[in-house]
Design a protein around this motif. Structure first.
Motif, PDB file in Angstrom:
ATOM      1  N   HIS A  75     -79.070  22.776 -31.287  1.00  0.00           N
ATOM      2  CA  HIS A  75     -80.028  22.365 -32.309  1.00  0.00           C
ATOM      3  C   HIS A  75     -81.065  21.430 -31.695  1.00  0.00           C
ATOM      4  CE1 HIS A  75     -78.069  18.336 -32.667  1.00  0.00           C
ATOM      5  NE2 HIS A  75     -77.050  19.026 -32.195  1.00  0.00           N
ATOM      6  N   ILE A  76     -82.094  21.127 -32.469  1.00  0.00           N
ATOM      7  CA  ILE A  76     -83.168  20.265 -31.981  1.00  0.00           C
ATOM      8  C   ILE A  76     -82.949  18.806 -32.370  1.00  0.00           C
ATOM      9  CG2 ILE A  76     -84.852  22.132 -31.993  1.00  0.00           C
ATOM     10  CD1 ILE A  76     -86.008  20.896 -34.573  1.00  0.00           C
ATOM     11  N   GLY A  77     -81.856  18.509 -33.074  1.00  0.00           N
ATOM     12  CA  GLY A  77     -81.580  17.145 -33.520  1.00  0.00           C
ATOM     13  C   GLY A  77     -82.069  16.911 -34.930  1.00  0.00           C
ATOM     14  N   HIS A  78     -81.240  16.278 -35.755  1.00  0.00           N
ATOM     15  CA  HIS A  78     -81.622  15.894 -37.112  1.00  0.00           C
ATOM     16  C   HIS A  78     -82.088  17.099 -37.926  1.00  0.00           C
ATOM     17  CE1 HIS A  78     -81.331  11.815 -35.571  1.00  0.00           C
ATOM     18  NE2 HIS A  78     -82.097  12.186 -34.576  1.00  0.00           N
ATOM     19  N   CYS A  79     -81.326  18.185 -37.825  1.00  0.00           N
ATOM     20  CA  CYS A  79     -81.739  19.409 -38.522  1.00  0.00           C
ATOM     21  C   CYS A  79     -80.551  20.120 -39.171  1.00  0.00           C
ATOM     22  CB  CYS A  79     -82.469  20.360 -37.569  1.00  0.00           C
ATOM     23  SG  CYS A  79     -81.438  21.010 -36.233  1.00  0.00           S
ATOM     24  N   GLY A  80     -79.509  19.374 -39.543  1.00  0.00           N
ATOM     25  CA  GLY A  80     -78.415  19.967 -40.306  1.00  0.00           C
ATOM     26  C   GLY A  80     -77.297  20.571 -39.499  1.00  0.00           C
ATOM     27  N   SER A  81     -77.228  20.301 -38.211  1.00  0.00           N
ATOM     28  CA  SER A  81     -76.195  20.928 -37.393  1.00  0.00           C
ATOM     29  C   SER A  81     -74.795  20.424 -37.746  1.00  0.00           C
ATOM     30  CB  SER A  81     -76.475  20.690 -35.907  1.00  0.00           C
ATOM     31  OG  SER A  81     -76.524  19.305 -35.616  1.00  0.00           O
ATOM     32  N   LEU A 173     -80.219  26.276 -34.001  1.00  0.00           N
ATOM     33  CA  LEU A 173     -80.642  25.752 -35.300  1.00  0.00           C
ATOM     34  C   LEU A 173     -81.858  24.849 -35.152  1.00  0.00           C
ATOM     35  CD1 LEU A 173     -79.754  25.596 -38.346  1.00  0.00           C
ATOM     36  CD2 LEU A 173     -78.502  23.522 -37.714  1.00  0.00           C
ATOM     37  N   ASP A 174     -82.877  25.107 -35.951  1.00  0.00           N
ATOM     38  CA  ASP A 174     -84.032  24.213 -35.994  1.00  0.00           C
ATOM     39  C   ASP A 174     -84.676  24.310 -37.366  1.00  0.00           C
ATOM     40  OD1 ASP A 174     -85.409  26.604 -35.929  1.00  0.00           O
ATOM     41  OD2 ASP A 174     -86.208  26.357 -33.917  1.00  0.00           O
ATOM     42  N   MET A 175     -85.878  23.780 -37.501  1.00  0.00           N
ATOM     43  CA  MET A 175     -86.611  23.830 -38.769  1.00  0.00           C
ATOM     44  C   MET A 175     -88.097  23.705 -38.470  1.00  0.00           C
ATOM     45  SD  MET A 175     -86.180  20.059 -40.545  1.00  0.00           S
ATOM     46  CE  MET A 175     -84.403  19.972 -40.561  1.00  0.00           C
ATOM     47  N   PRO A 176     -88.970  24.007 -39.441  1.00  0.00           N
ATOM     48  CA  PRO A 176     -90.412  23.854 -39.221  1.00  0.00           C
ATOM     49  C   PRO A 176     -90.788  22.413 -38.891  1.00  0.00           C
ATOM     50  CG  PRO A 176     -90.008  25.239 -41.131  1.00  0.00           C
ATOM     51  CD  PRO A 176     -88.674  24.663 -40.728  1.00  0.00           C
ATOM     52  N   ARG A 246     -76.351  37.624 -28.393  1.00  0.00           N
ATOM     53  CA  ARG A 246     -75.470  36.465 -28.239  1.00  0.00           C
ATOM     54  C   ARG A 246     -76.067  35.172 -28.774  1.00  0.00           C
ATOM     55  NH1 ARG A 246     -73.974  36.051 -22.204  1.00  0.00           N
ATOM     56  NH2 ARG A 246     -72.430  34.576 -23.039  1.00  0.00           N
ATOM     57  N   ALA A 247     -77.374  35.137 -29.008  1.00  0.00           N
ATOM     58  CA  ALA A 247     -78.046  33.936 -29.506  1.00  0.00           C
ATOM     59  C   ALA A 247     -78.734  34.260 -30.825  1.00  0.00           C
ATOM     60  CB  ALA A 247     -79.065  33.427 -28.489  1.00  0.00           C
ATOM     61  N   LEU A 248     -78.394  33.509 -31.863  1.00  0.00           N
ATOM     62  CA  LEU A 248     -78.945  33.737 -33.199  1.00  0.00           C
ATOM     63  C   LEU A 248     -79.784  32.543 -33.612  1.00  0.00           C
ATOM     64  CD1 LEU A 248     -78.978  35.429 -35.871  1.00  0.00           C
ATOM     65  CD2 LEU A 248     -77.023  34.020 -36.601  1.00  0.00           C
TER      66      LEU A 248
END
Length: 336
Positions: A75-81, A173-176, A246-248
């Motif tokens: 994840h990119i951090g602070h994004c619900g992981s 996992l990330d977000m806009p 393998r990567a979603l």
């Protein structure tokens, strides 16, 4: 500690000391692992059971590659992981581990491995990464598979992990940008946390031929955060293209808006039984603050907080967005 913990699933490599060339192994039961948002000092139980083992002994006696390697959430951090990790942990056969500390130590050492001033050779760094992942791949019964949530600073280890463990899959996992910057802005510590990762992310951009004219000392804090977001999006985009099965890629905003649809896609990607989906969607974790389960925190609470952050910190958020728009114009950066 009289017996070696290397082959005991109830022990975990808990701390990696490259200066002292040793690793701390601790016994953590299922309840302690489930409660821990971070497998670092905050997860230490009273009177922990364990001890230090020389790295040389670990590397000599490290277990063979697991038949079922742990999957990963990156994840990119602070994004619900943390939320996603806890929800996936509701599947009875899943054993989730969140942000093991040795992985952070390896990520810090990885870029300089093998150099004259490094604490670990290139070959030993790879062996340590593989031995660590093999140890984290051993679930506690009755679970049958492990899931490791990485710290965002460990994303540089994804490629070597995917190369070393062909059976491993990863959720990215990330977000806009706007809600991510708003999430950071409502907590000064979160913005500083993202800025601490900026040097590695700048090097990643420049290695991809983007941002040769950038210098951290000439960038504001919102610009550094936007730069980090861009670097991780490009990293995740490349991983998804090079490892399409393998990567979603998962957008946290989409997960909150359409939890049934997106979680079903994640479960299918990780080969989790679809029968576990209703229990996961009904999990109490959706309404709790994931890093401190005693606190309620609903989707409505989050939306309120983000709206307040956009109002209070709109200038900083707009500054980060302008920086990204400028990068797109100057460098033709294409994001999916």
């Amino acid at each position: 500690m009289n017996a070696s913990p290397i082959d005991a699933p109830d022990f975990l490599p808990f701390r990696l000391d490259l200066v002292g060339q040793r690793v701390l192994w601790l016994r953590l039961d299922a309840a302690q692992r489930e409660a821990a948002a971070f497998l670092d000092e905050r997860a230490l139980p009273p009177g922990p059971e364990g001890g230090w083992l020389p790295l040389s002994a670990w590397l000599r006696g490290a277990p063979t590659m697991p038949a079922r390697p742990a999957h990963a959430i990156a994840h990119i951090g602070h994004c619900g992981s943390t939320l996603l990790s806890r929800v996936l942990d509701t599947w009875p056969d899943v054993h989730a581990l969140r942000e093991p500390l040795p992985l952070r130590s390896l990520a810090d050492a990885w870029p300089t491995r093998g150099q004259a001033d490094a604490r670990v050779s290139a070959a030993d760094a790879e062996r340590l990464l593989q031995a660590s992942w093999a140890a984290w791949s051993r679930p506690l019964p009755p679970a049958q598979r492990s899931m490791v949530k990485l710290t965002s600073s460990c994303n540089g280890l994804l490629e070597p992990l995917l190369d070393a463990f062909p059976g491993m899959r990863v959720v990215l996992l990330d977000m806009p940008l706007r809600p991510w910057l708003a999430t950071l802005a409502k907590s000064p510590d979160s913005m500083l946390d993202a800025a601490h990762a900026a040097p590695e992310r700048l090097r990643l951009l420049q290695a991809r031929g983007v941002g040769e004219d950038l210098a951290l000392h000439a960038m504001t804090l919102p610009e550094q955060c936007a730069m980090g977001w861009l670097a991780e999006r490009l990293r995740f985009q490349a991983l998804a293209e090079s490892h399409p099965t393998r990567a979603l890629r998962v957008d946290f905003e989409a997960l909150l808006a359409r939890p049934g649809e997106v979680l079903a896609e994640v479960a299918a990607h990780l080969a989790l039984d679809a029968e576990g989906l209703p229990a996961a969607l009904a999990s109490r974790h959706w309404g709790r603050y994931s890093k401190a389960q005693d606190h309620g925190y609903t989707r409505e609470d989050r939306a309120h907080d983000l709206a307040l952050a956009l109002q209070r910190h709109g200038a900083d958020i707009a500054e980060g967005e302008r920086w990204l728009d400028g990068m797109r114009r100057r460098h033709g950066v294409a994001l999916d």
